[in-house]
Design a protein around this motif. Structure first.
Motif, PDB file in Angstrom:
ATOM      1  N   MET A 299       0.846  -1.200   0.000  1.00 11.58           N
ATOM      2  CA  MET A 299       0.000   0.000   0.000  1.00 11.58           C
ATOM      3  C   MET A 299       0.875   1.242   0.000  1.00 11.58           C
ATOM      4  SD  MET A 299      -2.890  -1.037   2.825  1.00 11.58           S
ATOM      5  CE  MET A 299      -1.737  -1.909   3.880  1.00 11.58           C
ATOM      6  N   HIS A 300       0.297   2.351  -0.446  1.00  8.47           N
ATOM      7  CA  HIS A 300       1.034   3.613  -0.550  1.00  8.47           C
ATOM      8  C   HIS A 300       0.117   4.734  -0.066  1.00  8.47           C
ATOM      9  CE1 HIS A 300       3.646   6.371  -3.382  1.00  8.47           C
ATOM     10  NE2 HIS A 300       3.623   6.779  -2.128  1.00  8.47           N
ATOM     11  N   PHE A 301       0.505   5.404   1.021  1.00  9.78           N
ATOM     12  CA  PHE A 301      -0.312   6.477   1.599  1.00  9.78           C
ATOM     13  C   PHE A 301       0.239   7.844   1.205  1.00  9.78           C
ATOM     14  CE2 PHE A 301      -0.321   3.258   5.252  1.00  9.78           C
ATOM     15  CZ  PHE A 301      -1.331   2.517   4.662  1.00  9.78           C
ATOM     16  N   LEU A 302      -0.669   8.792   0.956  1.00  3.59           N
ATOM     17  CA  LEU A 302      -0.253  10.149   0.607  1.00  3.59           C
ATOM     18  C   LEU A 302      -0.676  11.184   1.642  1.00  3.59           C
ATOM     19  CD1 LEU A 302      -0.816  10.442  -3.259  1.00  3.59           C
ATOM     20  CD2 LEU A 302       1.278   9.925  -2.006  1.00  3.59           C
ATOM     21  N   ASP A 303      -1.181  10.746   2.792  1.00  2.00           N
ATOM     22  CA  ASP A 303      -1.633  11.715   3.808  1.00  2.00           C
ATOM     23  C   ASP A 303      -0.514  12.683   4.231  1.00  2.00           C
ATOM     24  OD1 ASP A 303      -4.453  10.296   4.920  1.00  2.00           O
ATOM     25  OD2 ASP A 303      -2.958   8.936   4.085  1.00  2.00           O
ATOM     26  N   PRO A 304       0.695  12.173   4.551  1.00  2.00           N
ATOM     27  CA  PRO A 304       1.768  13.110   4.898  1.00  2.00           C
ATOM     28  C   PRO A 304       2.496  13.590   3.640  1.00  2.00           C
ATOM     29  CG  PRO A 304       2.301  10.857   5.613  1.00  2.00           C
ATOM     30  CD  PRO A 304       1.144  10.795   4.694  1.00  2.00           C
ATOM     31  N   HIS A 305       1.762  14.272   2.774  1.00  2.44           N
ATOM     32  CA  HIS A 305       2.317  14.723   1.504  1.00  2.44           C
ATOM     33  C   HIS A 305       2.125  16.227   1.435  1.00  2.44           C
ATOM     34  CE1 HIS A 305       3.463  13.840  -2.779  1.00  2.44           C
ATOM     35  NE2 HIS A 305       4.043  12.810  -2.178  1.00  2.44           N
ATOM     36  N   GLU A 306       2.037  16.769   0.231  1.00  2.38           N
ATOM     37  CA  GLU A 306       1.921  18.222   0.119  1.00  2.38           C
ATOM     38  C   GLU A 306       0.624  18.724   0.762  1.00  2.38           C
ATOM     39  OE1 GLU A 306       1.879  21.762  -3.273  1.00  2.38           O
ATOM     40  OE2 GLU A 306       2.103  19.673  -3.868  1.00  2.38           O
ATOM     41  N   PHE A 307      -0.507  18.101   0.401  1.00  5.72           N
ATOM     42  CA  PHE A 307      -1.793  18.502   0.985  1.00  5.72           C
ATOM     43  C   PHE A 307      -2.137  17.521   2.104  1.00  5.72           C
ATOM     44  CE2 PHE A 307      -2.032  20.187  -3.390  1.00  5.72           C
ATOM     45  CZ  PHE A 307      -2.114  21.527  -3.054  1.00  5.72           C
ATOM     46  N   ILE A 308      -1.680  17.877   3.287  1.00  2.00           N
ATOM     47  CA  ILE A 308      -1.761  16.964   4.424  1.00  2.00           C
ATOM     48  C   ILE A 308      -3.181  16.892   4.983  1.00  2.00           C
ATOM     49  CG2 ILE A 308       0.648  17.287   5.077  1.00  2.00           C
ATOM     50  CD1 ILE A 308      -0.341  19.236   7.231  1.00  2.00           C
ATOM     51  N   SER A 309      -3.433  15.788   5.682  1.00  2.00           N
ATOM     52  CA  SER A 309      -4.674  15.635   6.441  1.00  2.00           C
ATOM     53  C   SER A 309      -4.403  14.700   7.601  1.00  2.00           C
ATOM     54  CB  SER A 309      -5.783  15.056   5.559  1.00  2.00           C
ATOM     55  OG  SER A 309      -6.910  14.741   6.351  1.00  2.00           O
ATOM     56  N   TYR A 310      -4.929  15.037   8.774  1.00  2.00           N
ATOM     57  CA  TYR A 310      -4.673  14.178   9.931  1.00  2.00           C
ATOM     58  C   TYR A 310      -5.951  13.555  10.500  1.00  2.00           C
ATOM     59  CZ  TYR A 310      -5.178  18.809  12.245  1.00  2.00           C
ATOM     60  OH  TYR A 310      -5.580  20.054  12.637  1.00  2.00           O
ATOM     61  N   PHE A 311      -6.939  13.392   9.633  1.00  2.00           N
ATOM     62  CA  PHE A 311      -8.122  12.622  10.023  1.00  2.00           C
ATOM     63  C   PHE A 311      -8.627  11.897   8.772  1.00  2.00           C
ATOM     64  CE2 PHE A 311      -9.513  16.886   8.879  1.00  2.00           C
ATOM     65  CZ  PHE A 311     -10.561  16.653   7.999  1.00  2.00           C
ATOM     66  N   THR A 312      -9.473  10.902   8.971  1.00  2.00           N
ATOM     67  CA  THR A 312      -9.999  10.120   7.853  1.00  2.00           C
ATOM     68  C   THR A 312     -11.087  10.927   7.158  1.00  2.00           C
ATOM     69  OG1 THR A 312      -9.498   8.069   9.020  1.00  2.00           O
ATOM     70  CG2 THR A 312     -11.050   7.924   7.192  1.00  2.00           C
ATOM     71  N   TYR A 313     -10.704  11.637   6.118  1.00  2.00           N
ATOM     72  CA  TYR A 313     -11.569  12.608   5.460  1.00  2.00           C
ATOM     73  C   TYR A 313     -12.613  11.958   4.538  1.00  2.00           C
ATOM     74  CZ  TYR A 313      -7.896  11.682   2.059  1.00  2.00           C
ATOM     75  OH  TYR A 313      -6.989  11.065   1.240  1.00  2.00           O
ATOM     76  N   ASP A 314     -12.456  10.671   4.222  1.00  2.00           N
ATOM     77  CA  ASP A 314     -13.334  10.048   3.236  1.00  2.00           C
ATOM     78  C   ASP A 314     -14.249   8.979   3.838  1.00  2.00           C
ATOM     79  OD1 ASP A 314     -11.102   8.550   3.770  1.00  2.00           O
ATOM     80  OD2 ASP A 314     -10.568   8.148   1.695  1.00  2.00           O
ATOM     81  N   ILE A 315     -14.420   8.999   5.166  1.00  2.00           N
ATOM     82  CA  ILE A 315     -15.420   8.180   5.846  1.00  2.00           C
ATOM     83  C   ILE A 315     -16.203   9.097   6.773  1.00  2.00           C
ATOM     84  CG2 ILE A 315     -15.830   6.307   7.482  1.00  2.00           C
ATOM     85  CD1 ILE A 315     -13.366   4.904   6.446  1.00  2.00           C
ATOM     86  N   GLN A 316     -17.512   9.048   6.669  1.00  2.00           N
ATOM     87  CA  GLN A 316     -18.354   9.903   7.505  1.00  2.00           C
ATOM     88  C   GLN A 316     -18.853   9.082   8.706  1.00  2.00           C
ATOM     89  OE1 GLN A 316     -18.900   9.955   3.849  1.00  2.00           O
ATOM     90  NE2 GLN A 316     -17.266  11.461   4.094  1.00  2.00           N
ATOM     91  N   ASP A 317     -18.087   9.097   9.771  1.00  2.00           N
ATOM     92  CA  ASP A 317     -18.381   8.277  10.946  1.00  2.00           C
ATOM     93  C   ASP A 317     -17.970   9.059  12.197  1.00  2.00           C
ATOM     94  OD1 ASP A 317     -18.480   6.477  13.046  1.00  2.00           O
ATOM     95  OD2 ASP A 317     -17.616   4.818  11.914  1.00  2.00           O
ATOM     96  N   PRO A 318     -18.915   9.671  12.897  1.00  2.00           N
ATOM     97  CA  PRO A 318     -18.589  10.478  14.082  1.00  2.00           C
ATOM     98  C   PRO A 318     -17.821   9.709  15.147  1.00  2.00           C
ATOM     99  CG  PRO A 318     -20.842  10.910  13.390  1.00  2.00           C
ATOM    100  CD  PRO A 318     -20.361   9.749  12.567  1.00  2.00           C
ATOM    101  N   ASP A 319     -18.143   8.427  15.342  1.00  2.00           N
ATOM    102  CA  ASP A 319     -17.426   7.640  16.349  1.00  2.00           C
ATOM    103  C   ASP A 319     -15.963   7.450  15.956  1.00  2.00           C
ATOM    104  OD1 ASP A 319     -19.695   7.402  17.895  1.00  2.00           O
ATOM    105  OD2 ASP A 319     -20.282   5.466  17.035  1.00  2.00           O
ATOM    106  N   LEU A 320     -15.741   7.173  14.680  1.00  2.00           N
ATOM    107  CA  LEU A 320     -14.363   7.027  14.186  1.00  2.00           C
ATOM    108  C   LEU A 320     -13.576   8.306  14.421  1.00  2.00           C
ATOM    109  CD1 LEU A 320     -12.095   5.669  12.433  1.00  2.00           C
ATOM    110  CD2 LEU A 320     -13.237   6.676  10.443  1.00  2.00           C
TER     111      LEU A 320
END
Length: 558
Positions: A299-320
């Motif tokens: 697998m290859h992750f791009l979260d720590p890349h140019e456009f960073i994100s530190y939460f799961t932006y593509d799952i809509q789950d308040p508990d998560l």
């Protein structure tokens, strides 16, 4: 551990093939001209091979026959092909005719592009599971119609490849190919949810991140008087604004938190699934496996890349998200003011760590943890941590763009820390060694746990700078470093080695962060041993590239 290049195409060529980045005509054809690769090795040892990758990475049929299960992580980004290859020749064509060698390279590259693009669409039509990770993005996309158009374009290319290439280069982004793939990369991002359930709900957290990032960097990461004075002097003598770019990057560092939020509302903010969703998907795949074969999953992750994100932006789950922000909140308390650089970037790393931690727990629940080897490695470093504060981002020689983390967890293996110099080409030979594999002869890297392997007291990086990796007409960006010096050297294969340029020299003893370039004043004899190392590698590349080019021209003639 050092990557040989500061971005994915250059970096993964060495990582996945166990070779130098510029072997086998470099990364012009991605991994496809290398004698072997990581998937092939595991496949040949009887493993079920599973790959999560984006289609524009151009995994050709020769490599793909060693991948048992493919899961695509994005649409086909023609802009990647345009910016990485074609735009260079488009500009050249405005002032001169392209050479026969350039047309031969372009024919081979365009052919590879069509092969991988068509294969992606065929997989989507005939093997629905291959696009299950991006299924929502594909719902309104007509693969059949797009495939038909691709075949028509391919036929035009085969009927008159030179004329097709000229048209492609002249039309640029107005060409049909540029607008063909309209798969919706944003389909998994619900911005109303993000606004209400993330930014509004955790507004105190984001305010704290912004405040903590600004205050701590003003205290710990502010450029010193000497740094500013040297930058001003160099700018006044050269009028090169890049001499002062570190000041702009300091400003970007201070506003990193607000920029992440602002960017998240822009179309195309993320083109791939988050680490959280990829690892959740991987867990599901392993749960559904119904054979006893060992598996290799990449697998290859791009979260720590140019456009960073530190939460799961593509799952809509308040508990998560509640769980994720609990973890991030604890990290904020722990780190307090003990950091320099972008706090959001550090939070992104913590987020990915947490996602991996959850994945490891899933492996334990599946009962395979005690028989699973896990390797975590970065293909390249990053300019976007903003520490140390440097100028030009990515395409530079700064340590943070090449110095990468790596960890292998092997059941029953006594851990050890390796602090000697290594290149990315040593990564998979080390993994193979832990598994009892003999590395292929084509892998020239060494296992880091092999006591008979040669010790390295220097490390070389090599790539083609920004843009097109054409070894025939562009300069190679070399660097060699040890514990004393970093020397950066730019030279083309069309030049004599001595006609190249010593671009940067840093005294790492007195200037470990590489702030002060002393290339103009250092006695060349003091760095001669590093230049000799680069020179030897230069002639190796020159000899091999001449051979590679003859083979490409022979194929083109046939």
């Amino acid at each position: 551990m050092y990557s040989q290049g500061p971005y994915t195409d250059a970096a993964t060529k060495s990582l996945y093939t166990g070779r130098n980045t510029l072997d086998n005509f470099g990364y012009y054809f991605k991994l496809n001209t290398s004698p072997s690769n990581h998937f092939e090795v595991f496949h040949n040892h009887g493993y079920e091979t599973i790959g999560l990758y984006y289609p524009y990475y151009l995994i050709g049929k020769t490599i793909k026959k060693s991948i048992d299960k493919t899961y695509y992580t994005s649409k086909f980004l023609y802009n990647s092909e345009w910016g990485g290859i074609f735009s260079y020749y488009s500009e050249a064509l405005k002032t001169r005719e392209l050479t026969d060698s350039e047309y031969a390279l372009l024919r081979k590259r365009v052919d590879l592009m069509f092969e991988c693009w068509i294969d992606f669409y065929q997989d989507a039509l005939n093997n629905k599971s291959s696009v299950s990770l991006i299924e929502k993005s594909c719902r309104n996309f007509d693969f059949q119609s797009a495939l038909k158009k691709l075949y028509i374009e391919k036929d035009k290319f085969y009927n008159d490849s030179k004329e097709y290439i000229i048209t492609l280069l002249k039309m640029g982004k107005s060409h049909l190919l540029a607008s063909l793939d309209t798969i919706d990369a944003d389909a998994y991002i619900d911005r109303d949810y993000m606004r209400q359930e993330i930014y509004s709900k955790y507004k105190d957290f984001f305010a704290r991140v912004n405040r903590q990032n600004i205050n701590t960097n003003i205290k710990n990461n502010r450029p010193g008087i000497k740094r500013i004075a040297c930058g001003m002097l160099h700018y006044l003598s050269s009028r090169d604004k890049d001499e002062l770019r570190f000041l702009s990057n300091y400003r970007y560092c201070l506003r990193a938190s607000n920029d992440m939020i602002k960017n998240s509302f822009q179309s195309g903010w993320q083109n791939m699934p988050s680490a959280g969703r990829q690892l959740e998907f991987a867990s599901q795949l392993l749960t559904q496996r119904n054979n006893d074969k060992p598996f290799y999953l990449s697998m290859h992750f791009l979260d720590p890349h140019e456009f960073i994100s530190y939460f799961t932006y593509d799952i809509q789950d308040p508990d998560l998200h509640s769980q994720e922000f609990d973890v991030l909140g604890s990290f904020l308390k722990k780190i307090e003011t003990n950091f320099r650089g972008s706090l959001p970037y550090l939070l992104t790393l913590r987020y990915v760590d947490y996602c991996i931690e959850k994945f490891c727990k899933e492996l334990k629940l599946l009962g395979i943890w005690d028989n699973t080897t896990l390797m975590i490695v970065s293909d390249h470093g990053s300019s976007y941590s903003y520490y140390p504060l440097h100028g030009i981002q990515v395409n530079c020689f700064d340590d943070e763009c090449y110095h990468v983390p790596m960890m292998i967890r092997v059941p029953g293996f006594t851990g050890k820390t390796i602090s000697s110099f290594h290149n990315s080409m040593d990564v998979f030979p080390t993994l193979f060694d832990t598994l009892g594999f003999k590395k292929p002869d084509s892998f020239v890297g060494y296992s880091m746990i092999d006591e008979n392997a040669p010790n390295k007291d220097t490390v070389i990086t090599e790539y083609m700078g920004p843009g097109c990796p054409d070894l025939l007409s562009r300069r190679i960006w070399f660097s060699a470093r040890d514990k004393k010096y970093l020397v950066a050297y730019k030279v083309g294969l069309y030049e004599n080695f001595e006609d190249g340029e010593i671009n940067k020299v840093y005294d790492l003893t007195s200037d470990p962060n590489g702030y002060y370039n002393i290339s103009k004043k250092i006695n060349r004899k003091r760095i001669a041993y590093l230049l000799e190392t680069i020179e030897k590698r230069y002639y190796d590349i020159k000899k091999e590239t001449a051979k590679n080019m003859m083979e490409i021209l022979d194929e083109d003639f046939e």
